[in-house]
Motif scaffolding. Structure first.
Motif, mmCIF file in Angstrom:
data_model
loop_
_atom_site.group_PDB
_atom_site.id
_atom_site.type_symbol
_atom_site.label_atom_id
_atom_site.label_comp_id
_atom_site.label_asym_id
_atom_site.label_seq_id
_atom_site.Cartn_x
_atom_site.Cartn_y
_atom_site.Cartn_z
ATOM 1 N N TYR A 72 45.450 47.374 34.390
ATOM 2 C CA TYR A 72 44.598 46.601 35.302
ATOM 3 C C TYR A 72 45.029 46.631 36.768
ATOM 4 O O TYR A 72 44.244 46.267 37.643
ATOM 5 N N CYS A 73 46.253 47.038 37.036
ATOM 6 C CA CYS A 73 46.746 46.996 38.412
ATOM 7 C C CYS A 73 46.085 48.072 39.268
ATOM 8 O O CYS A 73 45.504 49.036 38.760
ATOM 9 N N ILE A 74 46.148 47.896 40.580
ATOM 10 C CA ILE A 74 45.693 48.909 41.531
ATOM 11 C C ILE A 74 46.922 49.751 41.876
ATOM 12 O O ILE A 74 47.828 49.299 42.578
ATOM 13 N N CYS A 75 46.962 50.962 41.344
ATOM 14 C CA CYS A 75 48.182 51.767 41.443
ATOM 15 C C CYS A 75 47.911 53.070 42.185
ATOM 16 O O CYS A 75 46.767 53.475 42.401
ATOM 17 N N SER A 132 37.485 40.686 46.481
ATOM 18 C CA SER A 132 36.659 41.729 47.102
ATOM 19 C C SER A 132 37.291 43.103 46.920
ATOM 20 O O SER A 132 36.608 44.074 46.554
ATOM 21 N N ILE A 133 38.594 43.196 47.170
ATOM 22 C CA ILE A 133 39.282 44.479 47.040
ATOM 23 C C ILE A 133 39.375 44.912 45.583
ATOM 24 O O ILE A 133 39.179 46.094 45.254
ATOM 25 N N TYR A 134 39.623 43.960 44.690
ATOM 26 C CA TYR A 134 39.754 44.327 43.275
ATOM 27 C C TYR A 134 38.424 44.839 42.724
ATOM 28 O O TYR A 134 38.376 45.884 42.044
ATOM 29 N N LEU A 135 37.344 44.146 43.021
ATOM 30 C CA LEU A 135 36.038 44.592 42.544
ATOM 31 C C LEU A 135 35.632 45.910 43.200
ATOM 32 O O LEU A 135 34.968 46.751 42.575
ATOM 33 N N ASN A 174 48.079 46.187 52.339
ATOM 34 C CA ASN A 174 49.229 46.303 51.437
ATOM 35 C C ASN A 174 49.671 44.941 50.904
ATOM 36 O O ASN A 174 50.066 44.810 49.745
ATOM 37 N N VAL A 175 49.574 43.937 51.771
ATOM 38 C CA VAL A 175 49.903 42.577 51.341
ATOM 39 C C VAL A 175 48.921 42.111 50.272
ATOM 40 O O VAL A 175 49.306 41.540 49.247
ATOM 41 N N VAL A 176 47.635 42.386 50.497
ATOM 42 C CA VAL A 176 46.602 41.982 49.548
ATOM 43 C C VAL A 176 46.786 42.692 48.210
ATOM 44 O O VAL A 176 46.707 42.070 47.136
ATOM 45 N N LEU A 177 47.050 44.001 48.244
ATOM 46 C CA LEU A 177 47.269 44.744 47.001
ATOM 47 C C LEU A 177 48.472 44.216 46.239
ATOM 48 O O LEU A 177 48.447 44.095 45.011
ATOM 49 N N SER A 178 49.533 43.895 46.966
ATOM 50 C CA SER A 178 50.734 43.361 46.332
ATOM 51 C C SER A 178 50.453 42.026 45.647
ATOM 52 O O SER A 178 50.915 41.770 44.529
ATOM 53 N N GLU A 197 41.430 33.893 32.650
ATOM 54 C CA GLU A 197 40.825 34.225 33.941
ATOM 55 C C GLU A 197 41.860 34.773 34.910
ATOM 56 O O GLU A 197 42.987 34.273 34.995
ATOM 57 N N LEU A 198 41.463 35.817 35.634
ATOM 58 C CA LEU A 198 42.266 36.339 36.735
ATOM 59 C C LEU A 198 41.776 35.652 38.001
ATOM 60 O O LEU A 198 40.679 35.937 38.493
ATOM 61 N N ARG A 199 42.576 34.745 38.530
ATOM 62 C CA ARG A 199 42.157 33.952 39.684
ATOM 63 C C ARG A 199 42.614 34.628 40.977
ATOM 64 O O ARG A 199 43.810 34.746 41.240
ATOM 65 N N LEU A 200 41.640 35.079 41.750
ATOM 66 C CA LEU A 200 41.907 35.764 43.006
ATOM 67 C C LEU A 200 41.192 35.040 44.134
ATOM 68 O O LEU A 200 40.103 34.481 43.942
#
Length: 382
Positions: free
Chosen positions: A358-361, A280-283, A336-340, A271-274
């Motif tokens: 999988y990363c947000i790049c 919200s941002i990842y989805l 930027n903090v959230v993405l990091s 599991e990716l625990r966020l």
């Protein structure tokens, strides 16, 4: 039957939860139960033992109390002298007994203590004379398998083979007699070096002789079926992980239920625990394979707000709205903090080799996107 997994304080909660989740993925009559962590308090003092050299550290007599693998390895990476905290087997089983009494655990249940602390006989795991209490040492696996190992797999493997031995053998002496001094790719191999341990885990098999122990003790088929499903699952997940880079084959990503939990299906259901904002941002970015420039997030405020409202513990619309305004404000650094943080958690979860899928790049000022092929995403909303 219930198998209660106990976490010692020194073992990270993340590792504990990952092992528990991996085992719980496989349905059957054996249920893996999480411990109530406030009960597991480290009230027993550890001792410190100095291993002066590799040979002393790796030495294990086969006529020791229990029949577990030797830690012998010609490529062991610990630097000597090596200082290790240890407890006696009696201390470790006392912790199991204390939990049993406090929680009134049934005598028919198994209790397994997961601990990073070493033990007096330098074993990976052990069982007490009543065959109901167990410990598994969770540390040092990287030294055998390298830094790329997902330690969930060897830990979960140890848990399940000790549970299997409970059904295969009547007592400790019978376990000891059942050990294979020469490795044959069976769970009862003694294993004298690292490569043999790797082979045993990748084989995840039981020889005909050991299979007969199940038959002789009339082990219910539903239990043996669950045992082998777990062994096969661990083996397949390890194999997938090791081959994924060479084959350029990332794991499928599964999104489950109303809370949209995120799992790496082919990595043992990891599991990716966020937290709510991160999820919200990842989805959101999963929903936009074309990518979105950070400064354009304000155009998607309604979509992001809907996601965040689903996951947030906040019920006040004003509080939610202020959080989103801060998040999508191009003059604020919150996004930027959230993405990091998201990318840091992804790297920690799947490792360096699979991270880029999988990363947000995206370069500064360009579209940010997730490169994963959307055909590999499974939406299971039930």
């Amino acid at each position: 039957m219930n198998v209660h997994l106990l976490r010692s304080p020194e073992l990270s909660e993340e590792t504990y939860r990952n092992v528990l989740q991996l085992l719980q993925n496989f349905q059957g009559p054996m249920h893996f139960i999480p411990c109530e962590e406030e009960i597991i308090e480290d009230t027993i003092r550890t001792k410190e033992r100095i291993w002066n050299n590799k040979d002393d550290f790796e030495h294990l007599e086969i006529n020791s109390f229990s029949a577990q693998e030797s830690r012998n390895s010609s490529r062991f990476t610990i630097k000597f002298p090596y200082l290790e905290k240890v407890k006696s087997w009696k201390q470790l089983f006392t912790e199991c007994d204390k939990y049993r009494k406090t929680k009134k655990i049934s005598e028919n249940d198994l209790v397994v203590l997961l601990t990073d602390i070493g033990n007096e006989l330098n074993w990976f795991g052990g069982v007490d004379p009543n065959m109901k209490n167990y410990f598994i040492q969770t540390s040092n696996w990287e030294h055998f398998f390298g830094n790329t190992i997902d330690i969930r797999f060897p830990i979960a493997y140890e848990v399940i083979i000790w549970a299997m031995r409970y059904f295969m053998f009547e007592n400790n002496e019978a376990i000891l007699k059942g050990v294979h001094k020469k490795s044959i790719g069976c769970i009862m191999d003694f294993c004298e070096d690292k490569s043999q341990i790797i082979i045993k885990m990748r084989t995840a098999d039981v020889c005909d002789t050991c299979m007969n122990h199940f038959k002789d003790r009339d082990t219910p088929t539903l239990y043996t079926r669950q045992f082998f499903e777990i062994l096969d699952g661990i083996r397949n997940s390890m194999t997938f992980r090791s081959r994924s880079v060479l084959l350029q084959q990332p794991s499928r990503l599964e999104i489950r239920g109303y809370s949209r939990k995120i799992f790496f299906t082919d990595l043992g259901g990891l599991e990716l625990r966020l937290n709510p904002k991160e999820k919200s941002i990842y989805l959101f970015y999963l929903n936009h394979p074309e990518g979105i420039i950070i400064s354009h997030l304000q155009d998607y405020k309604e979509e992001i707000t809907q996601l965040y409202s689903r996951f947030s513990n906040q019920s006040e619309p004003d509080i939610i709205n202020r959080a989103i305004e801060t998040l999508i404000n191009p003059l604020d650094n919150d996004i930027n903090v959230v993405l990091s943080r998201i990318n840091g958690k992804i790297k920690k979860t799947v490792g360096e080799s699979l991270f880029n899928y999988y990363c947000i790049c995206g370069e500064r000022g360009d579209r940010k996107k997730i490169l994963l092929d959307r055909e590999l995403i499974i939406n299971n909303m039930n």
